[in-house]
Design a protein around this motif. Structure first.
Motif, PDB file in Angstrom:
ATOM      1  N   ARG A  46       0.812  -1.310  -0.113  1.00 49.11           N
ATOM      2  CA  ARG A  46      -0.287   0.018   0.112  1.00 49.11           C
ATOM      3  C   ARG A  46       0.668   1.043   0.075  1.00 49.11           C
ATOM      4  O   ARG A  46       1.898   1.019   0.201  1.00 49.11           O
ATOM      5  CB  ARG A  46      -0.934   0.051   1.261  1.00 49.11           C
ATOM      6  CG  ARG A  46      -2.126  -0.836   1.235  1.00 49.11           C
ATOM      7  CD  ARG A  46      -3.114  -0.657   2.259  1.00 49.11           C
ATOM      8  NE  ARG A  46      -2.385  -0.774   3.737  1.00 49.11           N
ATOM      9  CZ  ARG A  46      -2.331   0.142   4.527  1.00 49.11           C
ATOM     10  NH1 ARG A  46      -2.877   1.394   3.925  1.00 49.11           N
ATOM     11  NH2 ARG A  46      -2.092   0.044   5.558  1.00 49.11           N
ATOM     12  N   MET A  47       0.355   2.295  -0.480  1.00 52.98           N
ATOM     13  CA  MET A  47       0.954   3.495  -0.387  1.00 52.98           C
ATOM     14  C   MET A  47       0.997   4.276   1.121  1.00 52.98           C
ATOM     15  O   MET A  47       0.106   4.838   1.546  1.00 52.98           O
ATOM     16  CB  MET A  47       0.218   4.636  -1.272  1.00 52.98           C
ATOM     17  CG  MET A  47       0.837   5.856  -1.505  1.00 52.98           C
ATOM     18  SD  MET A  47      -0.089   6.982  -2.581  1.00 52.98           S
ATOM     19  CE  MET A  47       0.698   8.440  -2.036  1.00 52.98           C
ATOM     20  N   SER A  60      -1.491   2.067  -4.854  1.00 57.71           N
ATOM     21  CA  SER A  60      -1.349   0.893  -4.216  1.00 57.71           C
ATOM     22  C   SER A  60      -1.597  -0.443  -4.913  1.00 57.71           C
ATOM     23  O   SER A  60      -0.658  -1.443  -4.776  1.00 57.71           O
ATOM     24  CB  SER A  60      -2.454   0.914  -2.967  1.00 57.71           C
ATOM     25  OG  SER A  60      -2.143   1.753  -2.178  1.00 57.71           O
ATOM     26  N   ALA A  61      -2.412  -0.463  -5.838  1.00 60.27           N
ATOM     27  CA  ALA A  61      -2.472  -1.688  -6.770  1.00 60.27           C
ATOM     28  C   ALA A  61      -1.282  -1.769  -7.701  1.00 60.27           C
ATOM     29  O   ALA A  61      -0.703  -2.853  -7.806  1.00 60.27           O
ATOM     30  CB  ALA A  61      -3.740  -1.571  -7.658  1.00 60.27           C
ATOM     31  N   CYS A  62      -0.887  -0.809  -8.279  1.00 60.07           N
ATOM     32  CA  CYS A  62       0.509  -0.757  -8.727  1.00 60.07           C
ATOM     33  C   CYS A  62       1.626  -1.441  -7.937  1.00 60.07           C
ATOM     34  O   CYS A  62       2.607  -2.159  -8.418  1.00 60.07           O
ATOM     35  CB  CYS A  62       0.841   0.580  -9.470  1.00 60.07           C
ATOM     36  SG  CYS A  62      -0.413   1.173 -10.631  1.00 60.07           S
ATOM     37  N   LEU A  63       1.809  -0.976  -6.620  1.00 64.58           N
ATOM     38  CA  LEU A  63       2.850  -1.389  -5.970  1.00 64.58           C
ATOM     39  C   LEU A  63       2.621  -2.825  -5.797  1.00 64.58           C
ATOM     40  O   LEU A  63       3.758  -3.539  -5.551  1.00 64.58           O
ATOM     41  CB  LEU A  63       2.634  -0.543  -4.405  1.00 64.58           C
ATOM     42  CG  LEU A  63       3.031   0.941  -4.782  1.00 64.58           C
ATOM     43  CD1 LEU A  63       3.080   1.767  -3.119  1.00 64.58           C
ATOM     44  CD2 LEU A  63       4.522   1.261  -5.336  1.00 64.58           C
ATOM     45  N   ARG A  64       1.402  -3.245  -5.686  1.00 68.83           N
ATOM     46  CA  ARG A  64       1.209  -4.732  -5.302  1.00 68.83           C
ATOM     47  C   ARG A  64       1.829  -5.500  -6.543  1.00 68.83           C
ATOM     48  O   ARG A  64       2.488  -6.383  -6.321  1.00 68.83           O
ATOM     49  CB  ARG A  64      -0.063  -4.935  -4.938  1.00 68.83           C
ATOM     50  CG  ARG A  64      -0.590  -6.543  -4.797  1.00 68.83           C
ATOM     51  CD  ARG A  64      -2.191  -6.759  -4.751  1.00 68.83           C
ATOM     52  NE  ARG A  64      -2.753  -6.684  -5.863  1.00 68.83           N
ATOM     53  CZ  ARG A  64      -3.647  -5.790  -6.133  1.00 68.83           C
ATOM     54  NH1 ARG A  64      -3.902  -4.645  -5.235  1.00 68.83           N
ATOM     55  NH2 ARG A  64      -4.454  -5.521  -7.271  1.00 68.83           N
ATOM     56  N   LEU A 112       4.199  -4.330  -8.584  1.00 70.48           N
ATOM     57  CA  LEU A 112       5.670  -4.187  -8.551  1.00 70.48           C
ATOM     58  C   LEU A 112       6.256  -5.263  -7.622  1.00 70.48           C
ATOM     59  O   LEU A 112       7.302  -5.992  -7.757  1.00 70.48           O
ATOM     60  CB  LEU A 112       5.998  -2.789  -8.138  1.00 70.48           C
ATOM     61  CG  LEU A 112       7.420  -2.609  -7.828  1.00 70.48           C
ATOM     62  CD1 LEU A 112       8.178  -2.558  -8.917  1.00 70.48           C
ATOM     63  CD2 LEU A 112       7.463  -1.084  -7.125  1.00 70.48           C
ATOM     64  N   ASP A 113       5.606  -5.453  -6.418  1.00 71.07           N
ATOM     65  CA  ASP A 113       6.296  -6.654  -5.743  1.00 71.07           C
ATOM     66  C   ASP A 113       6.246  -7.914  -5.975  1.00 71.07           C
ATOM     67  O   ASP A 113       7.125  -8.473  -5.734  1.00 71.07           O
ATOM     68  CB  ASP A 113       5.360  -6.432  -4.272  1.00 71.07           C
ATOM     69  CG  ASP A 113       5.786  -5.283  -3.348  1.00 71.07           C
ATOM     70  OD1 ASP A 113       6.628  -4.493  -3.690  1.00 71.07           O
ATOM     71  OD2 ASP A 113       4.862  -5.032  -2.436  1.00 71.07           O
ATOM     72  N   VAL A 114       5.322  -8.350  -7.107  1.00 70.50           N
ATOM     73  CA  VAL A 114       5.272  -9.440  -7.711  1.00 70.50           C
ATOM     74  C   VAL A 114       6.409  -9.605  -8.641  1.00 70.50           C
ATOM     75  O   VAL A 114       7.188 -10.813  -8.665  1.00 70.50           O
ATOM     76  CB  VAL A 114       3.898  -9.782  -8.175  1.00 70.50           C
ATOM     77  CG1 VAL A 114       4.171 -11.157  -9.244  1.00 70.50           C
ATOM     78  CG2 VAL A 114       2.874  -9.954  -7.079  1.00 70.50           C
ATOM     79  N   PHE A 115       6.569  -8.550  -9.467  1.00 71.26           N
ATOM     80  CA  PHE A 115       7.509  -8.574 -10.621  1.00 71.26           C
ATOM     81  C   PHE A 115       8.784  -8.126 -10.245  1.00 71.26           C
ATOM     82  O   PHE A 115       9.690  -7.825 -11.319  1.00 71.26           O
ATOM     83  CB  PHE A 115       6.935  -7.771 -11.793  1.00 71.26           C
ATOM     84  CG  PHE A 115       5.571  -8.437 -12.095  1.00 71.26           C
ATOM     85  CD1 PHE A 115       5.381  -9.965 -12.274  1.00 71.26           C
ATOM     86  CD2 PHE A 115       4.499  -7.545 -12.254  1.00 71.26           C
ATOM     87  CE1 PHE A 115       4.047 -10.475 -12.698  1.00 71.26           C
ATOM     88  CE2 PHE A 115       3.189  -8.161 -12.549  1.00 71.26           C
ATOM     89  CZ  PHE A 115       2.977  -9.780 -12.612  1.00 71.26           C
ATOM     90  N   VAL A 116       9.214  -7.756  -9.152  1.00 75.25           N
ATOM     91  CA  VAL A 116      10.430  -6.778  -8.838  1.00 75.25           C
ATOM     92  C   VAL A 116      11.641  -7.901  -9.296  1.00 75.25           C
ATOM     93  O   VAL A 116      12.564  -6.698  -9.866  1.00 75.25           O
ATOM     94  CB  VAL A 116      10.625  -6.420  -7.229  1.00 75.25           C
ATOM     95  CG1 VAL A 116      10.819  -7.688  -6.293  1.00 75.25           C
ATOM     96  CG2 VAL A 116      11.725  -5.321  -7.106  1.00 75.25           C
TER      97      VAL A 116
END
Length: 212
Positions: A6-7, A49-53, A55-59
């Protein structure tokens, strides 16, 4: 354990440490205020926040994760539906912030370019640019109910546009995505997401054409 998707100020501070900056809590507050502006219905903290979620999967597949993340934080920071400068103004804010905190001009230029590709008007040039675009567009491959809420949110943001004109312009945008050989190009999302995105876009176009 992965960071909270989340942001949040905690996450922002972690990103600042990754850049070697101080906390810059005032900038976090400014971003939070921007994403909470009245009149935003999709381009909100929830979208970031959805974008960050994602991002964490594809980092692990990114070349410069800290650049992609800060670009995501800033990419819709300036959002005025009647303006054609939203991406430009958001990119300028991000670049200025980075330079003021001691980042190199090269770093700032890459982040600026990452934000500018969210105009979705030109092909991406790097793997990270393609990844950021796919993450930004991930809502297109959501389940139909979630996608419909997205469309409703966009319409609310453009409440001032007459219905006949909105339908015409929105249909042009959606058809532009459908006409691409692929919507998701970075190899992050599975074929199922591509298929769902095309179903969602086709259904939305049908609704737009049938709206009185």
């Amino acid at each position: 354990m992965p960071r909270e998707c989340r942001m949040t100020l905690e996450r922002w501070r972690a990103l600042m440490r990754a850049w070697g900056f101080n906390d810059n809590a005032a900038t976090f507050d400014a971003l939070a205020t921007a994403y909470n502006e009245r009149g935003r219905h999709y381009h909100t903290i929830g979208h970031v926040s959805a974008c960050l979620r994602h991002l964490d999967v594809f980092v692990s597949k990114l070349d410069a994760p800290r650049e992609v993340e800060i670009a995501l934080w800033f990419h819709d920071a300036v959002y005025k539906p009647w303006s054609s400068r939203n991406e430009r103004d958001s990119a300028d804010w991000a670049a200025s912030f980075l330079i003021e905190n001691g980042a190199s001009e090269e770093d700032a230029a890459r982040v600026e370019a990452l934000i500018m590709v969210t105009e979705h008007q030109a092909p991406t040039k790097t793997r990270d640019q393609a990844a950021l675009v796919d993450i930004d567009l991930s809502i297109l491959g959501a389940d139909p109910d979630t996608y419909e809420l997205f469309e409703q949110g966009i319409r609310k943001e453009y409440w001032f546009v007459p219905s006949f004109l909105y339908r015409k312009k929105r249909a042009e945008i959606l058809k532009g995505f459908l006409d691409r050989p692929r919507i998701f190009t970075a190899g992050l999302f599975p074929d199922e997401a591509e298929h769902q995105a095309r179903q969602n876009l086709t259904a939305a176009l049908t609704r737009l054409k049938g709206t009185p």
